[in-house]
Design an enzyme around this catalytic site. Sequence first.
Site, PDB file in Angstrom:
ATOM      1  N   LYS A  36       0.728  -1.180   0.057  1.00  0.00           N
ATOM      2  CA  LYS A  36      -0.188   0.157   0.021  1.00  0.00           C
ATOM      3  C   LYS A  36       0.783   1.252  -0.184  1.00  0.00           C
ATOM      4  CE  LYS A  36      -0.529   0.080   5.007  1.00  0.00           C
ATOM      5  NZ  LYS A  36      -1.251   0.086   6.155  1.00  0.00           N
ATOM      6  N   ARG A 135     -10.898   1.134  14.782  1.00  0.00           N
ATOM      7  CA  ARG A 135     -11.034   1.615  13.250  1.00  0.00           C
ATOM      8  C   ARG A 135     -11.995   0.915  12.332  1.00  0.00           C
ATOM      9  NH1 ARG A 135      -5.359   2.142  10.305  1.00  0.00           N
ATOM     10  NH2 ARG A 135      -5.659  -0.403  10.548  1.00  0.00           N
ATOM     11  N   TYR A 275      13.693  32.752   0.765  1.00  0.00           N
ATOM     12  CA  TYR A 275      12.654  33.474   1.327  1.00  0.00           C
ATOM     13  C   TYR A 275      12.978  33.548   2.855  1.00  0.00           C
ATOM     14  CZ  TYR A 275       9.948  31.663  -2.895  1.00  0.00           C
ATOM     15  OH  TYR A 275       9.565  31.406  -3.998  1.00  0.00           O
ATOM     16  N   MET A 323       9.509  25.225  -3.210  1.00  0.00           N
ATOM     17  CA  MET A 323       8.729  24.376  -3.921  1.00  0.00           C
ATOM     18  C   MET A 323       9.432  23.176  -4.815  1.00  0.00           C
ATOM     19  SD  MET A 323       5.263  24.627  -6.130  1.00  0.00           S
ATOM     20  CE  MET A 323       4.321  25.308  -5.012  1.00  0.00           C
TER      21      MET A 323
END
Length: 383
Positions: A36, A135, A275, A323
């Site tokens: 998964k 769950r 930044y 980014m």
Amino acid sequence: MFHSSYIEISKSALQHNIAFLKEEIGPQVKLSSVVKGNAYGHGIEHFAPLAQECGVDHFSVFSADEAERLLQSLKKPATIMVMGYLDQPEVEWAIAHGIEFFVFEPGRLTAATEAAGKLGKPARIHLEMETGMNRTGFTLAQLEKLLPLLHQARGKVELAGACTHYAGAESLQNHERVLDQLSKYKQQLQYLESAGYHPAQCHTACSAAMVSYPETRMDLVRIGIMQYGFWPSPETYRHYLGLHRDRKDPLRRLITWKSSIMSFKNVPQGEFVGYGTSFQAPRDMQLAIVPVGYAWGYSRNLSNQGQVLIRGVRAAVVGIVNMNVMMVDVTDIPGVQPEDEVVLLGTQGEESITVASFGELSTQLNYELLTRLPINIPRYIVE
């Protein structure tokens, strides 16, 4: 080509890990490879065929889309088990393709029975027990109410398994809770069997439970993080070492994440980098610009903390991770050139950057960081 970074997956490391895990659980216990989360960031399409070559023939996924990707990528038949999400049409699809799946609510059992009747093919289900995770799964009281539906499903549904999941087997603070869950599971299993339902496989163990609670191994273990070369937690690793005299890590990491230097920037003392004002150059510096940022899974939390490897030397990330790029300090690394290899995860020379070190710096778990590696970073198999 056309990508700013890439991932290498080591075949020999996986062969080593699978051999170790099979030796640990013994020949009577089936190993299910949990793939998964895009095979924990390693890439389902790349990892699963490799695992098959290493002798794995049982795979666990979370959802139908992951099962479909497995079907398309596996070279030989294998058992595929969906542990989580299936919508109504997907239940029918799973049965048609011989895919097993967890049943943890009455509606799914009804859907499986109806779809199996329509297809003329039995549904292979695993009843999930609620033992304390809170769950998904049936409590003992809910199992009692489920019996009429199970009776109606006879001939259309095969009870392939009965399972549960432990709520934190990787931490000693959950010890009593795990033991209580195991006790509840055994009570529920006994109830099922007394009612005439005998699951083909009993399975409860994830990687952490397999190591720390051998009694949870039963017929099958669902192994995720350890097959990729990582321990569920430092506690699990210490527990294992405490049982073995050689005190060596038996696991090997499969993954290496690489990029290259895009360009350089000379920054005078006193200037801010990137930044904001989080980093001010304490001296005249040479920075390498690396074309990887948080859009590619390199956490912004690693700003001014992370490290990469260039020419076998650690280079510190300075300023805010952007980014798509980050800046690293190469002032004291002689001879650096554009397009020099940058190792974000893995080994270069005598140095290594581990996922664990990422986790400590960015407050991410091994699992979280790995599964955040974007699917569009190319993966390559290496020896």
